[in-house]
Design a protein around this motif. Structure first.
Motif, PDB file in Angstrom:
ATOM      1  N   THR A 114      -5.525   2.593  -8.065  1.00 26.00           N
ATOM      2  CA  THR A 114      -4.014   2.245  -7.723  1.00 26.00           C
ATOM      3  C   THR A 114      -3.641   0.804  -6.946  1.00 26.00           C
ATOM      4  O   THR A 114      -2.711   0.608  -6.844  1.00 26.00           O
ATOM      5  CB  THR A 114      -3.802   3.470  -6.483  1.00 26.00           C
ATOM      6  OG1 THR A 114      -4.893   3.544  -5.566  1.00 26.00           O
ATOM      7  CG2 THR A 114      -3.669   4.997  -7.205  1.00 26.00           C
ATOM      8  N   TRP A 115      -4.882   0.448  -6.439  1.00 24.32           N
ATOM      9  CA  TRP A 115      -4.951  -0.877  -5.671  1.00 24.32           C
ATOM     10  C   TRP A 115      -4.356  -2.061  -6.941  1.00 24.32           C
ATOM     11  O   TRP A 115      -3.881  -3.136  -6.406  1.00 24.32           O
ATOM     12  CB  TRP A 115      -5.947  -1.349  -5.045  1.00 24.32           C
ATOM     13  CG  TRP A 115      -7.506  -1.403  -5.953  1.00 24.32           C
ATOM     14  CD1 TRP A 115      -8.317  -0.529  -5.991  1.00 24.32           C
ATOM     15  CD2 TRP A 115      -7.646  -2.469  -6.987  1.00 24.32           C
ATOM     16  NE1 TRP A 115      -9.134  -0.963  -6.990  1.00 24.32           N
ATOM     17  CE2 TRP A 115      -9.128  -2.270  -7.303  1.00 24.32           C
ATOM     18  CE3 TRP A 115      -7.238  -3.591  -7.034  1.00 24.32           C
ATOM     19  CZ2 TRP A 115      -9.599  -2.884  -8.362  1.00 24.32           C
ATOM     20  CZ3 TRP A 115      -7.716  -4.338  -8.041  1.00 24.32           C
ATOM     21  CH2 TRP A 115      -9.183  -3.975  -8.640  1.00 24.32           C
ATOM     22  N   ASP A 169      -6.551  10.833  -7.015  1.00 25.96           N
ATOM     23  CA  ASP A 169      -6.807  10.172  -5.594  1.00 25.96           C
ATOM     24  C   ASP A 169      -6.795   8.806  -5.355  1.00 25.96           C
ATOM     25  O   ASP A 169      -5.744   8.280  -4.688  1.00 25.96           O
ATOM     26  CB  ASP A 169      -8.171  10.734  -4.898  1.00 25.96           C
ATOM     27  CG  ASP A 169      -8.181  12.102  -4.474  1.00 25.96           C
ATOM     28  OD1 ASP A 169      -7.318  12.747  -4.413  1.00 25.96           O
ATOM     29  OD2 ASP A 169      -9.270  12.760  -4.471  1.00 25.96           O
ATOM     30  N   ASP A 170      -7.558   8.128  -6.338  1.00 26.25           N
ATOM     31  CA  ASP A 170      -7.589   6.559  -6.307  1.00 26.25           C
ATOM     32  C   ASP A 170      -7.327   6.149  -7.596  1.00 26.25           C
ATOM     33  O   ASP A 170      -7.441   4.699  -7.748  1.00 26.25           O
ATOM     34  CB  ASP A 170      -9.051   6.141  -5.414  1.00 26.25           C
ATOM     35  CG  ASP A 170     -10.050   6.369  -6.435  1.00 26.25           C
ATOM     36  OD1 ASP A 170      -9.933   7.244  -7.153  1.00 26.25           O
ATOM     37  OD2 ASP A 170     -11.233   5.869  -6.280  1.00 26.25           O
ATOM     38  N   GLN A 188       2.191   1.768  -3.420  1.00 23.83           N
ATOM     39  CA  GLN A 188       1.126   2.416  -4.258  1.00 23.83           C
ATOM     40  C   GLN A 188       0.633   3.792  -3.998  1.00 23.83           C
ATOM     41  O   GLN A 188       0.547   4.541  -5.061  1.00 23.83           O
ATOM     42  CB  GLN A 188      -0.231   1.242  -4.162  1.00 23.83           C
ATOM     43  CG  GLN A 188      -0.087   0.053  -4.419  1.00 23.83           C
ATOM     44  CD  GLN A 188      -1.018  -0.852  -4.007  1.00 23.83           C
ATOM     45  OE1 GLN A 188      -1.947  -0.518  -3.121  1.00 23.83           O
ATOM     46  NE2 GLN A 188      -1.275  -2.117  -4.759  1.00 23.83           N
ATOM     47  N   ARG A 189       0.612   4.118  -2.903  1.00 22.83           N
ATOM     48  CA  ARG A 189       0.597   5.331  -2.646  1.00 22.83           C
ATOM     49  C   ARG A 189       1.708   6.526  -2.900  1.00 22.83           C
ATOM     50  O   ARG A 189       1.796   7.570  -3.241  1.00 22.83           O
ATOM     51  CB  ARG A 189       0.368   5.607  -1.127  1.00 22.83           C
ATOM     52  CG  ARG A 189      -1.161   5.482  -0.685  1.00 22.83           C
ATOM     53  CD  ARG A 189      -1.203   5.814   0.925  1.00 22.83           C
ATOM     54  NE  ARG A 189      -0.215   5.349   1.743  1.00 22.83           N
ATOM     55  CZ  ARG A 189      -0.184   4.339   2.446  1.00 22.83           C
ATOM     56  NH1 ARG A 189      -1.276   3.298   2.359  1.00 22.83           N
ATOM     57  NH2 ARG A 189       0.710   3.759   3.230  1.00 22.83           N
ATOM     58  N   ALA A 190       3.165   5.971  -3.022  1.00 24.52           N
ATOM     59  CA  ALA A 190       4.141   6.589  -3.316  1.00 24.52           C
ATOM     60  C   ALA A 190       4.544   6.865  -4.851  1.00 24.52           C
ATOM     61  O   ALA A 190       5.389   7.415  -5.411  1.00 24.52           O
ATOM     62  CB  ALA A 190       5.488   5.953  -2.914  1.00 24.52           C
ATOM     63  N   GLN A 243       0.760  -1.160   0.261  1.00 26.69           N
ATOM     64  CA  GLN A 243      -0.063   0.046  -0.005  1.00 26.69           C
ATOM     65  C   GLN A 243       0.828   1.296   0.067  1.00 26.69           C
ATOM     66  O   GLN A 243       0.570   2.253  -0.739  1.00 26.69           O
ATOM     67  CB  GLN A 243      -0.918   0.025   1.076  1.00 26.69           C
ATOM     68  CG  GLN A 243      -2.218  -1.112   1.088  1.00 26.69           C
ATOM     69  CD  GLN A 243      -2.910  -1.093   2.431  1.00 26.69           C
ATOM     70  OE1 GLN A 243      -2.557  -0.523   3.426  1.00 26.69           O
ATOM     71  NE2 GLN A 243      -4.040  -2.025   2.029  1.00 26.69           N
ATOM     72  N   ALA A 244       2.013   1.309   0.821  1.00 23.47           N
ATOM     73  CA  ALA A 244       2.743   2.292   0.745  1.00 23.47           C
ATOM     74  C   ALA A 244       3.421   2.812  -0.451  1.00 23.47           C
ATOM     75  O   ALA A 244       3.530   3.745  -0.950  1.00 23.47           O
ATOM     76  CB  ALA A 244       3.895   2.340   1.937  1.00 23.47           C
TER      77      ALA A 244
END
Length: 85
Positions: free
Chosen positions: A53-54, A35-36, A11-13, A8-9
């Motif tokens: 993003t997931w 956002d997503d 994917q957010r980065a 998850q980190a």
């Protein structure tokens, strides 16, 4: 749990300009981050796709940068070890 948090980190980065691989095996260059969702450009014809993003499995750009940094550190250690003798 730890692997999930790391995934998850990662994917957010994701940033514009990163090369990523999706869960489905699609490789693309990130052109927009929202956002997503993210927009990627794929193939020689520069097709654009929007994905969640997931669905990002791997950030190739970050992985290659980390490998280059590790290799440079190893070369530096070897040079230092040679001069110590």
């Amino acid at each position: 749990k730890k692997k999930e948090k790391e995934q998850q980190a990662m994917q957010r980065a994701v940033r514009v300009g990163d090369e990523i691989v999706t869960i489905g095996g699609i490789v693309g260059l990130v052109t927009r981050v929202e956002d997503d969702t993210i927009q990627i450009e794929t193939g020689g014809d520069r097709h654009k796709m929007r994905i969640k993003t997931w669905a990002i499995q791997e950030n190739i750009t970050v992985k290659e940068d980390n490998e280059r940094a590790k290799a440079a550190a190893a070369r530096k250690r070897r040079r230092t070890a040679k001069t110590a003798f």
